[in-house]
Write a protein that holds these residues in place. Structure first.
Motif, PDB file in Angstrom:
ATOM      1  N   TYR A 160      74.627  12.584  27.987  1.00 23.42           N
ATOM      2  CA  TYR A 160      75.109  11.333  28.604  1.00 23.42           C
ATOM      3  C   TYR A 160      74.530  11.147  30.009  1.00 23.42           C
ATOM      4  N   ILE A 161      74.430  12.242  30.753  1.00 29.38           N
ATOM      5  CA  ILE A 161      73.863  12.156  32.109  1.00 29.38           C
ATOM      6  C   ILE A 161      72.396  11.761  32.041  1.00 29.38           C
ATOM      7  N   LEU A 162      71.669  12.393  31.107  1.00 30.69           N
ATOM      8  CA  LEU A 162      70.247  12.064  30.975  1.00 30.69           C
ATOM      9  C   LEU A 162      70.039  10.618  30.527  1.00 30.69           C
ATOM     10  N   ILE A 163      70.886  10.149  29.603  1.00 23.01           N
ATOM     11  CA  ILE A 163      70.764   8.771  29.125  1.00 23.01           C
ATOM     12  C   ILE A 163      70.997   7.785  30.275  1.00 23.01           C
ATOM     13  N   PHE A 164      72.008   8.064  31.109  1.00 21.32           N
ATOM     14  CA  PHE A 164      72.295   7.191  32.261  1.00 21.32           C
ATOM     15  C   PHE A 164      71.058   7.068  33.156  1.00 21.32           C
ATOM     16  N   LEU A 165      70.440   8.204  33.486  1.00 28.26           N
ATOM     17  CA  LEU A 165      69.273   8.181  34.366  1.00 28.26           C
ATOM     18  C   LEU A 165      68.074   7.505  33.702  1.00 28.26           C
ATOM     19  N   LEU A 166      67.880   7.787  32.424  1.00 27.98           N
ATOM     20  CA  LEU A 166      66.744   7.191  31.712  1.00 27.98           C
ATOM     21  C   LEU A 166      66.908   5.690  31.527  1.00 27.98           C
ATOM     22  N   ASP A 167      68.159   5.234  31.301  1.00 32.93           N
ATOM     23  CA  ASP A 167      68.403   3.783  31.191  1.00 32.93           C
ATOM     24  C   ASP A 167      68.027   3.056  32.478  1.00 32.93           C
ATOM     25  N   ILE A 168      68.431   3.639  33.611  1.00 29.40           N
ATOM     26  CA  ILE A 168      68.082   3.016  34.898  1.00 29.40           C
ATOM     27  C   ILE A 168      66.567   2.953  35.052  1.00 29.40           C
ATOM     28  N   LEU A 169      65.912   4.071  34.707  1.00 26.81           N
ATOM     29  CA  LEU A 169      64.458   4.136  34.871  1.00 26.81           C
ATOM     30  C   LEU A 169      63.744   3.159  33.941  1.00 26.81           C
ATOM     31  N   LEU A 170      64.124   3.136  32.675  1.00 24.59           N
ATOM     32  CA  LEU A 170      63.422   2.308  31.697  1.00 24.59           C
ATOM     33  C   LEU A 170      63.775   0.829  31.821  1.00 24.59           C
ATOM     34  N   ALA A 191      65.450  -1.562  22.249  1.00 19.63           N
ATOM     35  CA  ALA A 191      64.444  -0.531  21.983  1.00 19.63           C
ATOM     36  C   ALA A 191      64.478   0.560  23.054  1.00 19.63           C
ATOM     37  N   LEU A 192      64.621   0.139  24.325  1.00 21.11           N
ATOM     38  CA  LEU A 192      64.628   1.114  25.421  1.00 21.11           C
ATOM     39  C   LEU A 192      65.881   1.983  25.397  1.00 21.11           C
ATOM     40  N   MET A 193      67.018   1.390  25.002  1.00 20.73           N
ATOM     41  CA  MET A 193      68.255   2.183  24.911  1.00 20.73           C
ATOM     42  C   MET A 193      68.095   3.319  23.906  1.00 20.73           C
ATOM     43  N   ASN A 194      67.521   3.014  22.757  1.00 18.38           N
ATOM     44  CA  ASN A 194      67.333   4.037  21.731  1.00 18.38           C
ATOM     45  C   ASN A 194      66.232   5.017  22.109  1.00 18.38           C
ATOM     46  N   LEU A 195      65.197   4.514  22.791  1.00 17.31           N
ATOM     47  CA  LEU A 195      64.176   5.419  23.303  1.00 17.31           C
ATOM     48  C   LEU A 195      64.783   6.399  24.300  1.00 17.31           C
ATOM     49  N   GLY A 196      65.725   5.883  25.123  1.00 20.25           N
ATOM     50  CA  GLY A 196      66.410   6.733  26.090  1.00 20.25           C
ATOM     51  C   GLY A 196      67.187   7.854  25.417  1.00 20.25           C
ATOM     52  N   PHE A 197      67.873   7.541  24.307  1.00 21.99           N
ATOM     53  CA  PHE A 197      68.597   8.572  23.565  1.00 21.99           C
ATOM     54  C   PHE A 197      67.640   9.658  23.074  1.00 21.99           C
ATOM     55  N   LEU A 198      66.532   9.221  22.457  1.00 17.12           N
ATOM     56  CA  LEU A 198      65.581  10.178  21.902  1.00 17.12           C
ATOM     57  C   LEU A 198      64.960  11.054  22.990  1.00 17.12           C
ATOM     58  N   LEU A 199      64.623  10.421  24.139  1.00 20.96           N
ATOM     59  CA  LEU A 199      64.059  11.193  25.253  1.00 20.96           C
ATOM     60  C   LEU A 199      65.081  12.172  25.819  1.00 20.96           C
ATOM     61  N   ASN A 229      75.389   6.668  14.579  1.00 24.74           N
ATOM     62  CA  ASN A 229      76.084   5.704  15.452  1.00 24.74           C
ATOM     63  C   ASN A 229      75.130   4.829  16.271  1.00 24.74           C
ATOM     64  N   ALA A 230      73.842   4.931  16.004  1.00 24.77           N
ATOM     65  CA  ALA A 230      72.838   4.239  16.830  1.00 24.77           C
ATOM     66  C   ALA A 230      73.096   2.735  16.928  1.00 24.77           C
ATOM     67  N   VAL A 231      73.414   2.102  15.800  1.00 22.99           N
ATOM     68  CA  VAL A 231      73.636   0.651  15.813  1.00 22.99           C
ATOM     69  C   VAL A 231      74.853   0.300  16.670  1.00 22.99           C
ATOM     70  N   ASN A 232      75.964   1.020  16.451  1.00 21.61           N
ATOM     71  CA  ASN A 232      77.190   0.733  17.213  1.00 21.61           C
ATOM     72  C   ASN A 232      76.986   0.976  18.708  1.00 21.61           C
ATOM     73  N   LEU A 233      76.323   2.080  19.043  1.00 22.78           N
ATOM     74  CA  LEU A 233      76.089   2.389  20.464  1.00 22.78           C
ATOM     75  C   LEU A 233      75.203   1.332  21.124  1.00 22.78           C
ATOM     76  N   THR A 234      74.208   0.863  20.399  1.00 24.29           N
ATOM     77  CA  THR A 234      73.315  -0.184  20.934  1.00 24.29           C
ATOM     78  C   THR A 234      74.079  -1.480  21.146  1.00 24.29           C
ATOM     79  N   LEU A 235      74.918  -1.851  20.195  1.00 28.11           N
ATOM     80  CA  LEU A 235      75.699  -3.093  20.338  1.00 28.11           C
ATOM     81  C   LEU A 235      76.693  -3.013  21.491  1.00 28.11           C
ATOM     82  N   ILE A 236      77.298  -1.835  21.669  1.00 28.75           N
ATOM     83  CA  ILE A 236      78.226  -1.655  22.798  1.00 28.75           C
ATOM     84  C   ILE A 236      77.497  -1.888  24.119  1.00 28.75           C
ATOM     85  N   LYS A 237      76.332  -1.267  24.252  1.00 31.03           N
ATOM     86  CA  LYS A 237      75.574  -1.423  25.502  1.00 31.03           C
ATOM     87  C   LYS A 237      75.114  -2.860  25.714  1.00 31.03           C
ATOM     88  N   LEU A 238      74.583  -3.475  24.670  1.00 30.62           N
ATOM     89  CA  LEU A 238      74.105  -4.854  24.808  1.00 30.62           C
ATOM     90  C   LEU A 238      75.257  -5.800  25.151  1.00 30.62           C
TER      91      LEU A 238
END
Length: 619
Positions: free
Chosen positions: A109-119, A16-24, A49-58
């Protein structure tokens, strides 16, 4: 089952947080306008690509162990792991998007990296925070959220890696109810700095002042690589407080160089000796013990049993343990069989006074190396029963030495004592005669006869430390014979290591003298032991001066004037030259002494003065 549920829940939250990070990220990149032309161009790419991107990260999170950590202990190391894993996961996302020739703005991609760390990092660290708050609330009420009550306040001595690890471990193990409040270090450059939030407040000479100011309950000395002398000086400063002392073992005792709470131990009296670990020549020792039959008399005693333990490490072909006291022999037999299952061990009950029994043992087992540790050693008891001291220490030594000569033993090592030097008691005089026996026999034998002379060993049966401990446990008083009495002290393992090393260096006839360090005042020893037991000398536990016992000296010596002293290749072992070589004269004197055993103590002591000219009777 509970852990699996927790992991599943954590995976769902991460997804959920990974996808929230994309939207933010999209929201921030396009200034909150997701209906504009640029947003409508890229947002569908993400949604497709949301499902594939989420599975890659998980998947990458799983591979990097993000679901194996105990997040209730999350700390800076876990934050670093989160950042590394998030970076790799987002690199995987970029790689996937490039391979499928789908494009998103680089800033996304830069924003997602920072938001993932934060969330994702925030959720994990928040879990630890809320868990601790909940525990404090349960234990202490609402006040526990603001201030932890009932905790031991800890001072750490040492602002190095070990000190940092101790702080971390104390915080990990919440059940210890310990709170680090101050660090002490002699490095001025560290003063005022903080380690894991704990300030460095001063050097060793500020320990007492800071302990009082910070209301410290316990001091942990975290200097595993420090020299023993430095450790001793720090312990002496810490002893000026009323705090309980603990210490991190020396680095040579920590197999992996890491520190954990389970390895902390109480400061012992041995730490106050200020003696660095003994370094021995393992190759030289192994050359005369490996694949040899080794016999140890008095093998159940304090020194004899430690000799057996250490010899067992050198793979003798057989270890023969001889002792008259069956309980001690039984204990060390069980210990050796448990710890050295491959050791060929023979435990025999026999007296060194019984020459025929000894001959049977030598004939059957054919020992090649003999360590003679059997002896009566209690000074006041031997003053009252000089016959027994002579039977055991003199004629027992003569019996074992003659068997060693008759049955082709290669090396014979006599365990002697500093009390043999200018003796003032019958025990010391008998040990000097024992030295004379082996020195004179060396002249006529192929066996290499040597003696090793040292002072008191800490913790040996009947020594002052166990006596003091018992007296403290009983509430005192602790009895000291004289305020000025001093003794040389050494730990049992250290003494035995040097004894075995001296045996390797023996060429025959020598009396090896061990470096015992500086003499220690018995009064200081008593005070330190009382403090280490958590009491204040003369306040909680009284000290009583009882006067010298029969045969006791105020000061012990390690060498007679005529013996001289030469260095050896080992800096803690010295050698005195032989001063007695007349075996025929000694035999005549021993025959007379044997006849006198049936007389009274007075006649025996008088004749011992003749046999040992340096013997100065005090009783």
């Amino acid at each position: 089952m509970r852990k699996k549920i927790f992991v599943v829940l954590l995976v769902a939250i991460d997804a959920a947080l990974m996808n929230l990070g994309f939207l933010l990220a999209f929201y921030i990149r396009f200034d909150g306008v997701l209906s504009g032309k640029m947003a409508t161009q890229y947002l569908p790419v993400y949604l497709d690509n949301a499902v594939n991107l989420t599975l890659i990260k998980l998947g990458l999170f799983y591979l990097f162990g993000m679901y194996k950590n105990l997040w209730k202990y999350a700390s800076i190391e876990e934050v670093f792991q989160i950042a590394t894993t998030v970076f790799v996961a987002n690199a995987g996302v970029v790689t996937y998007m490039m391979m499928t020739q789908q494009m998103l703005p680089r800033s996304i991609y830069i924003l997602i990296f920072l938001l993932d760390i934060l969330l994702i990092g925030g959720v994990r660290l928040s879990y630890r925070l809320t868990r601790n708050m909940g525990k404090n609330l349960k234990e202490h009420g609402f006040a526990g959220i603001i201030k932890n009550k009932g905790q031991k306040r800890i001072m750490i001595v040492g602002a190095g890696q070990a000190g940092a690890m101790v702080i971390k471990e104390l915080r990990r193990h919440e059940g210890l109810h310990s709170k680090p409040v101050a660090i002490i270090d002699d490095d001025d450059s560290k003063l005022g700095s903080k380690i894991h939030g704990v300030p460095v407040l001063g050097d060793r000479y500020h320990i007492k002042k800071i302990a009082e100011k910070k209301k410290v309950d316990e001091i942990i000395i975290a200097l595993p690589s420090a020299y023993k002398k430095e450790t001793r000086e720090i312990i002496e400063e810490a002893n000026k407080t009323k705090c309980k002392l603990k210490i991190v073992p020396g680095i040579y005792e920590l197999l992996d160089g890491q520190v954990s709470i389970k390895e902390l131990r109480d400061v012992e009296i041995e730490d106050l000796l200020g003696r660095d670990p003994v370094v021995v020549d393992l190759e030289e020792i192994s050359s005369y013990l490996a694949n040899k039959v080794v016999l140890v008399t008095g093998g159940g005693g304090s020194i004899g049993s430690e000799i057996c333990r250490q010899i067992a490490n050198f793979q003798p072909s057989k270890l023969v343990l001889v002792d008259i006291y069956e309980n001690n022999a039984y204990d060390i037999q069980n210990e050796l069989r448990r710890n050295y299952p491959d050791l060929k061990l023979e435990v025999l009950i026999a007296s060194v006074r019984d020459k025929k029994r000894l001959e049977e043992i030598f004939i059957v087992h054919q020992p090649q190396v003999v360590f003679h540790a059997a002896a009566h050693k209690h000074v006041p008891l031997m003053e009252a029963s000089p016959q027994e001291a002579i039977k055991n220490n003199v004629f027992g030594t003569k019996n074992v030495a003659e068997c060693a000569h008759d049955y082709g033993v290669e090396k014979f090592v006599l365990i002697s004592t500093d009390k043999a030097v200018n003796p003032t008691n019958i025990m010391g005089a008998t040990k000097r005669v024992a030295e004379m026996i082996i020195q004179s026999m060396d002249r006529i034998s192929k066996t290499e006869f040597v003696a090793v002379r040292f002072g008191n060993v800490l913790g040996s049966n009947g020594s002052v430390i166990p006596l003091f401990r018992r007296q403290i446990a009983e509430g005192g008083p602790v009895t000291v014979t004289d305020a000025e009495m001093t003794r040389y002290f050494m730990t049992i393992p250290e003494a035995v290591q040097l004894v075995i090393q001296a045996g390797a260096m023996a060429q025959g006839g020598e009396i090896f003298v061990l470096d015992m360090g500086e003499p220690v005042k018995i009064m200081d020893l008593a005070r330190n032991l009382i403090r280490l037991s958590g009491f204040e000398p003369e306040v909680d536990i009284p000290i009583e001066i009882v006067g010298l016992r029969p045969g006791e000296k105020l000061y012990e010596e390690l060498l007679m004037d005529e013996e001289g002293l030469s260095a050896t290749k080992h800096h803690k072992i010295f050698v005195g030259k032989p001063v007695f070589t007349d075996l025929k004269l000694l035999h005549r004197e021993l025959d007379i002494l044997l006849d006198l055993l049936w007389g009274g103590p007075e006649a025996i002591k008088e004749y011992m003065v003749k046999m040992v000219p340096t013997y100065k009777r005090t009783s």
